[in-house]
Write a protein that holds these residues in place. Structure first.
Motif, mmCIF file in Angstrom:
data_model
loop_
_atom_site.group_PDB
_atom_site.id
_atom_site.type_symbol
_atom_site.label_atom_id
_atom_site.label_comp_id
_atom_site.label_asym_id
_atom_site.label_seq_id
_atom_site.Cartn_x
_atom_site.Cartn_y
_atom_site.Cartn_z
ATOM 1 N N VAL A 51 -11.326 1.499 -9.949
ATOM 2 C CA VAL A 51 -11.085 0.166 -9.377
ATOM 3 C C VAL A 51 -9.689 0.119 -8.770
ATOM 4 C CG1 VAL A 51 -10.930 -2.300 -9.909
ATOM 5 C CG2 VAL A 51 -12.680 -0.899 -11.021
ATOM 6 N N ALA A 52 -8.694 0.643 -9.491
ATOM 7 C CA ALA A 52 -7.318 0.655 -8.973
ATOM 8 C C ALA A 52 -7.240 1.485 -7.691
ATOM 9 C CB ALA A 52 -6.369 1.216 -10.039
ATOM 10 N N ARG A 53 -7.984 2.611 -7.666
ATOM 11 C CA ARG A 53 -7.997 3.499 -6.492
ATOM 12 C C ARG A 53 -8.517 2.731 -5.260
ATOM 13 N NH1 ARG A 53 -11.778 7.494 -8.127
ATOM 14 N NH2 ARG A 53 -10.297 7.918 -9.800
ATOM 15 N N ALA A 54 -9.592 1.956 -5.482
ATOM 16 C CA ALA A 54 -10.192 1.214 -4.364
ATOM 17 C C ALA A 54 -9.300 0.059 -3.907
ATOM 18 C CB ALA A 54 -11.564 0.685 -4.782
ATOM 19 N N PHE A 55 -8.756 -0.670 -4.855
ATOM 20 C CA PHE A 55 -7.949 -1.847 -4.504
ATOM 21 C C PHE A 55 -6.612 -1.462 -3.876
ATOM 22 C CE2 PHE A 55 -9.612 -5.947 -6.237
ATOM 23 C CZ PHE A 55 -10.878 -5.481 -6.595
ATOM 24 N N ALA A 56 -5.974 -0.409 -4.424
ATOM 25 C CA ALA A 56 -4.642 -0.036 -3.934
ATOM 26 C C ALA A 56 -4.730 0.902 -2.732
ATOM 27 C CB ALA A 56 -3.852 0.630 -5.062
ATOM 28 N N VAL A 57 -5.943 1.366 -2.423
ATOM 29 C CA VAL A 57 -6.158 2.375 -1.387
ATOM 30 C C VAL A 57 -5.148 3.503 -1.573
ATOM 31 C CG1 VAL A 57 -6.653 2.756 1.069
ATOM 32 C CG2 VAL A 57 -6.844 0.452 0.129
ATOM 33 N N SER A 58 -5.248 4.102 -2.777
ATOM 34 C CA SER A 58 -4.313 5.171 -3.123
ATOM 35 C C SER A 58 -5.027 6.226 -3.947
ATOM 36 C CB SER A 58 -3.146 4.600 -3.935
ATOM 37 O OG SER A 58 -2.444 5.651 -4.559
ATOM 38 N N GLU A 59 -4.768 7.484 -3.620
ATOM 39 C CA GLU A 59 -5.433 8.580 -4.341
ATOM 40 C C GLU A 59 -4.722 8.890 -5.656
ATOM 41 O OE1 GLU A 59 -3.541 12.429 -2.181
ATOM 42 O OE2 GLU A 59 -4.050 10.679 -0.975
ATOM 43 N N TYR A 60 -3.635 8.147 -5.933
ATOM 44 C CA TYR A 60 -2.846 8.487 -7.134
ATOM 45 C C TYR A 60 -3.406 7.926 -8.433
ATOM 46 C CZ TYR A 60 0.428 10.549 -3.928
ATOM 47 O OH TYR A 60 0.978 11.328 -2.974
ATOM 48 N N TYR A 61 -4.537 7.212 -8.336
ATOM 49 C CA TYR A 61 -5.137 6.681 -9.574
ATOM 50 C C TYR A 61 -6.248 7.594 -10.042
ATOM 51 C CZ TYR A 61 -2.505 2.449 -8.708
ATOM 52 O OH TYR A 61 -1.491 1.538 -8.523
#
Ligand SMILES: NC(=O)c1ccc[n+]([C@@H]2O[C@H](COP(=O)([O-])OP(=O)(O)OC[C@H]3O[C@@H](n4cnc5c(N)ncnc54)[C@H](O)[C@@H]3O)[C@@H](O)[C@H]2O)c1
Length: 264
Positions: free
Chosen positions: A254-264
């Motif tokens: 969910v964090a990956r999708a919301f933050a648009v970041s591969e670091y999660y």
């Protein structure tokens, strides 16, 4: 005075480990379970595992959803000693969704996961009040009591159990009785066998939703219960402590999708 710990659902995976971890700080541990055969096996296992196990592990067959049976249980237990720790651990769920729920399954899940804890507390409250040494109650709730992960009747009952925890803490604090809850995430126990029949990979698939990328160990639930019941937690009451490898903090996908970041 003989100090007792009473653990319900003690023939189950988590209950058994809780009983083992409470044994060193109590004179005896009462194992309560509705399944007499499983209880026999657990009794034998714990007798050999716990130091001085003979006479210190007391099995009691009881259906804790039956008010009269719980009263009888409390009477038998009071002949053995004073209850210092009550762990309301028995619990289960079978109804996955509201769509599949019947009135009977709703009532049965609320009976076991919430009402039975009230019955046990009420039956053992006099003994707890009479205990001069750090009396407490620990309720085994669930992450389902704090967020929605399916199994609605169970979840509503566990949310109720968390609130019962606060009610006991507020009303019985003046007697020195503390009351806390733990909210475990997924733990690999026989309770998952039904879901594993529908999806054999369920325990691997749920790991992606956990920040620690793994599920919870039985021993960590038991050690948290033992801590909350111990003198070290002497000023902690009315709390619900998640033991959930971070599940309730948030989910990496969910964090990956919301933050648009591969670091999660
Ligand atoms: N396993 C998990 O993933 C998980 C996650 C969160 C919370 N929990 C909670 O932890 C607790 C223990 O679960 P577990 O996984 O060890 O389950 P388990 O099925 O291994 O053990 C539950 C035990 O409760 C007993 N029991 C059932 N109904 C009873 C009754 N009416 N009277 C007396 N005993 C009864 C069963 O016979 C069984 O031995 C439950 O409250 C459960 O809701 C489990």
């Amino acid at each position: 005075m003989t100090y007792l710990a009473v653990v319900t659902g003690a023939a189950g995976a988590i209950g058994q480990e809780i009983a083992a971890q409470l044994a060193p700080t109590h004179d005896a541990v009462v194992l309560v379970d509705v399944d007499g055969e499983k209880l026999k096996t657990t009794h034998a296992k714990l007798e050999s595992r716990v130091e001085g196990g003979h006479n210190r592990i007391i099995p009691e067959v009881c259906n804790i959803t039956d008010p009269d049976a719980v009263k009888d249980l409390a009477r038998r237990v009071s002949e053995r000693g004073t209850v210092r720790t009550l762990v309301n651990n028995a619990g289960a769920t079978h109804a996955a969704s509201l769509h599949e729920m019947t009135v009977e399954s709703w009532k049965a899940e609320v009976d076991l996961n919430l009402n039975a804890a009230f019955l046990c507390f009420q039956a053992f409250s006099e003994s707890l009040k009479a205990c001069p040494s750090s009396p407490s109650v620990v309720n085994v709730a669930s992450a389902n009591g704090l967020g929605m992960f399916g199994n609605p009747a169970y979840s509503a009952a566990k949310a109720g159990l968390i609130h019962l925890t606060r009610s006991i803490a507020v009303e019985y604090g003046r007697f020195g009785i503390r009351c806390n809850a733990v909210a475990p995430g997924t733990v690999k126990t026989p309770a998952w066998e039904q879901k594993a029949k529908a999806n054999p990979n369920v325990l691997d698939e749920v790991k992606q939703w956990y920040p620690m990328q793994r599920i919870v160990e039985v021993g960590h639930v038991a050690s948290t219960v033992a801590f909350l019941a111990s003198a070290q937690a002497g000023s902690i009451t009315g709390v619900c402590l998640p033991v959930d490898c971070g599940l309730l903090a948030g989910a990496p996908p969910v964090a990956r999708a919301f933050a648009v970041s591969e670091y999660y």
